[in-house]
Scaffold this motif. Structure first.
Motif, PDB file in Angstrom:
ATOM      1  N   LEU A 102      36.779  58.212 101.562  1.00  0.00           N
ATOM      2  CA  LEU A 102      36.320  59.280 102.448  1.00  0.00           C
ATOM      3  C   LEU A 102      34.853  59.542 102.146  1.00  0.00           C
ATOM      4  O   LEU A 102      34.474  59.731 100.990  1.00  0.00           O
ATOM      5  N   MET A 103      34.021  59.542 103.203  1.00  0.00           N
ATOM      6  CA  MET A 103      32.573  59.675 103.020  1.00  0.00           C
ATOM      7  C   MET A 103      31.989  60.712 103.967  1.00  0.00           C
ATOM      8  O   MET A 103      32.534  60.960 105.040  1.00  0.00           O
ATOM      9  N   LYS A 104      30.860  61.251 103.542  1.00  0.00           N
ATOM     10  CA  LYS A 104      30.109  62.183 104.370  1.00  0.00           C
ATOM     11  C   LYS A 104      28.865  61.513 104.949  1.00  0.00           C
ATOM     12  O   LYS A 104      28.045  62.178 105.565  1.00  0.00           O
ATOM     13  N   GLU A 105      28.751  60.200 104.756  1.00  0.00           N
ATOM     14  CA  GLU A 105      27.663  59.399 105.320  1.00  0.00           C
ATOM     15  C   GLU A 105      28.255  58.093 105.818  1.00  0.00           C
ATOM     16  O   GLU A 105      29.107  57.509 105.161  1.00  0.00           O
ATOM     17  N   HIS A 106      27.807  57.646 106.976  1.00  0.00           N
ATOM     18  CA  HIS A 106      28.255  56.367 107.536  1.00  0.00           C
ATOM     19  C   HIS A 106      27.325  55.989 108.672  1.00  0.00           C
ATOM     20  O   HIS A 106      26.750  56.862 109.322  1.00  0.00           O
ATOM     21  N   GLN A 107      27.169  54.686 108.914  1.00  0.00           N
ATOM     22  CA  GLN A 107      26.274  54.243 109.988  1.00  0.00           C
ATOM     23  C   GLN A 107      26.815  54.603 111.370  1.00  0.00           C
ATOM     24  O   GLN A 107      26.055  54.735 112.319  1.00  0.00           O
ATOM     25  N   GLU A 108      28.124  54.758 111.482  1.00  0.00           N
ATOM     26  CA  GLU A 108      28.745  55.102 112.765  1.00  0.00           C
ATOM     27  C   GLU A 108      28.288  56.500 113.176  1.00  0.00           C
ATOM     28  O   GLU A 108      28.216  57.411 112.356  1.00  0.00           O
ATOM     29  N   ASP A 109      27.968  56.674 114.447  1.00  0.00           N
ATOM     30  CA  ASP A 109      27.546  57.972 114.948  1.00  0.00           C
ATOM     31  C   ASP A 109      28.620  59.025 114.647  1.00  0.00           C
ATOM     32  O   ASP A 109      29.812  58.752 114.770  1.00  0.00           O
ATOM     33  N   GLU A 110      28.184  60.213 114.253  1.00  0.00           N
ATOM     34  CA  GLU A 110      29.130  61.265 113.873  1.00  0.00           C
ATOM     35  C   GLU A 110      30.100  61.628 114.998  1.00  0.00           C
ATOM     36  O   GLU A 110      31.181  62.136 114.736  1.00  0.00           O
ATOM     37  N   SER A 111      29.743  61.332 116.231  1.00  0.00           N
ATOM     38  CA  SER A 111      30.663  61.609 117.344  1.00  0.00           C
ATOM     39  C   SER A 111      31.904  60.713 117.266  1.00  0.00           C
ATOM     40  O   SER A 111      32.919  61.007 117.894  1.00  0.00           O
ATOM     41  N   LYS A 157      34.579  66.788 110.645  1.00  0.00           N
ATOM     42  CA  LYS A 157      34.831  65.365 110.855  1.00  0.00           C
ATOM     43  C   LYS A 157      34.169  64.565 109.736  1.00  0.00           C
ATOM     44  O   LYS A 157      33.077  64.894 109.284  1.00  0.00           O
ATOM     45  N   TYR A 158      34.873  63.494 109.304  1.00  0.00           N
ATOM     46  CA  TYR A 158      34.392  62.652 108.219  1.00  0.00           C
ATOM     47  C   TYR A 158      34.641  61.189 108.549  1.00  0.00           C
ATOM     48  O   TYR A 158      35.377  60.859 109.474  1.00  0.00           O
ATOM     49  N   ALA A 159      34.046  60.309 107.735  1.00  0.00           N
ATOM     50  CA  ALA A 159      34.241  58.865 107.863  1.00  0.00           C
ATOM     51  C   ALA A 159      35.257  58.421 106.807  1.00  0.00           C
ATOM     52  O   ALA A 159      35.044  58.623 105.619  1.00  0.00           O
ATOM     53  N   LEU A 160      36.370  57.839 107.263  1.00  0.00           N
ATOM     54  CA  LEU A 160      37.414  57.329 106.376  1.00  0.00           C
ATOM     55  C   LEU A 160      37.581  55.842 106.647  1.00  0.00           C
ATOM     56  O   LEU A 160      37.791  55.434 107.793  1.00  0.00           O
ATOM     57  N   VAL A 161      37.458  55.022 105.582  1.00  0.00           N
ATOM     58  CA  VAL A 161      37.591  53.570 105.711  1.00  0.00           C
ATOM     59  C   VAL A 161      38.479  53.049 104.582  1.00  0.00           C
ATOM     60  O   VAL A 161      38.743  53.757 103.610  1.00  0.00           O
ATOM     61  N   LEU A 162      38.904  51.803 104.711  1.00  0.00           N
ATOM     62  CA  LEU A 162      39.600  51.111 103.622  1.00  0.00           C
ATOM     63  C   LEU A 162      38.582  50.308 102.825  1.00  0.00           C
ATOM     64  O   LEU A 162      37.736  49.619 103.406  1.00  0.00           O
ATOM     65  N   ARG A 163      38.689  50.396 101.501  1.00  0.00           N
ATOM     66  CA  ARG A 163      37.813  49.597 100.648  1.00  0.00           C
ATOM     67  C   ARG A 163      38.116  48.123 100.909  1.00  0.00           C
ATOM     68  O   ARG A 163      39.270  47.719 100.946  1.00  0.00           O
ATOM     69  N   PRO A 164      37.085  47.292 101.107  1.00  0.00           N
ATOM     70  CA  PRO A 164      37.324  45.873 101.369  1.00  0.00           C
ATOM     71  C   PRO A 164      37.894  45.166 100.137  1.00  0.00           C
ATOM     72  O   PRO A 164      37.667  45.603  99.003  1.00  0.00           O
TER      73      PRO A 164
END
Length: 184
Positions: free
Chosen positions: A73-82, A54-61
């Motif tokens: 696509l990132m391997k670090e994010h403030q959102e809990d990994e769950s 599982k990874y964190a995927l966001v749109l660039r602002p």
């Protein structure tokens, strides 16, 4: 400098590549890069795939350069990994020259904060209507994937929500193609 059109590709030199954003079939950077690599026999679409991890995927602002609204696509994010997701995308087989061309696109050698590493993906992947990520696909090891390095917890990308499961037409309609393509 190597050109994507130079030298004849060999089957031994092909490796797996997982794409999750603008390089997916029909999107902007597919039309700029992978479409031509495919026509030259340097890339072959294997089919739909999903990340095993599982990874964190966001749109660039829109206020962040480059202001393309592209996927990150990132391997670090403030959102809990769950709350992270198995990311849906495409599995390709590409040669080393195609990887080098994509490194230029992503600015890997320009300190653009993008890098690639090998991950595991599941192929074939069928998007189940019950929203489960379970299917009978095969695990593909050593699949190249591009990630973004955040600057730590103060990086605005680290805080963007919601996290996406996939980059699809809805997100791509927000994409603004850069006028210039990275050159190396």
């Amino acid at each position: 400098m190597s050109s994507i059109a130079s030298a004849t590709p060999t089957k031994k030199a092909f490796k797996h590549l997982f794409v999750y954003g603008t390089l997916k079939t029909g999107y902007t950077n597919y039309n700029r890069y992978l479409r031509y690599a495919k026509q030259l026999g340097r890339a072959t679409l294997v089919g739909p795939a999903i990340t095993k991890g599982k990874y964190a995927l966001v749109l660039r602002p829109p206020n962040r350069l480059p202001n393309t609204r592209g996927p990150v696509l990132m391997k670090e994010h403030q959102e809990d990994e769950s709350n992270w997701h198995h990311i849906q995308g495409e599995l390709w087989k590409v040669d080393e020259i195609t990887i080098k061309a994509l490194d230029i696109l992503e600015g890997v050698n320009d300190g653009n904060k993008y890098y690639h590493e090998n991950i595991q993906v599941i192929h074939p992947y069928k998007n189940n209507s019950d929203n489960s990520d379970n299917n009978n696909g095969k695990i593909i090891d050593n699949c190249t994937c591009y990630f973004y390095t955040t600057s730590g917890t103060d990086d605005e990308l680290f805080k963007i929500t919601p996290l996406l499961k996939s980059y699809d037409d809805n997100e791509h309609n927000k994409y603004v193609a850069p006028k210039d393509v990275n050159k190396e």
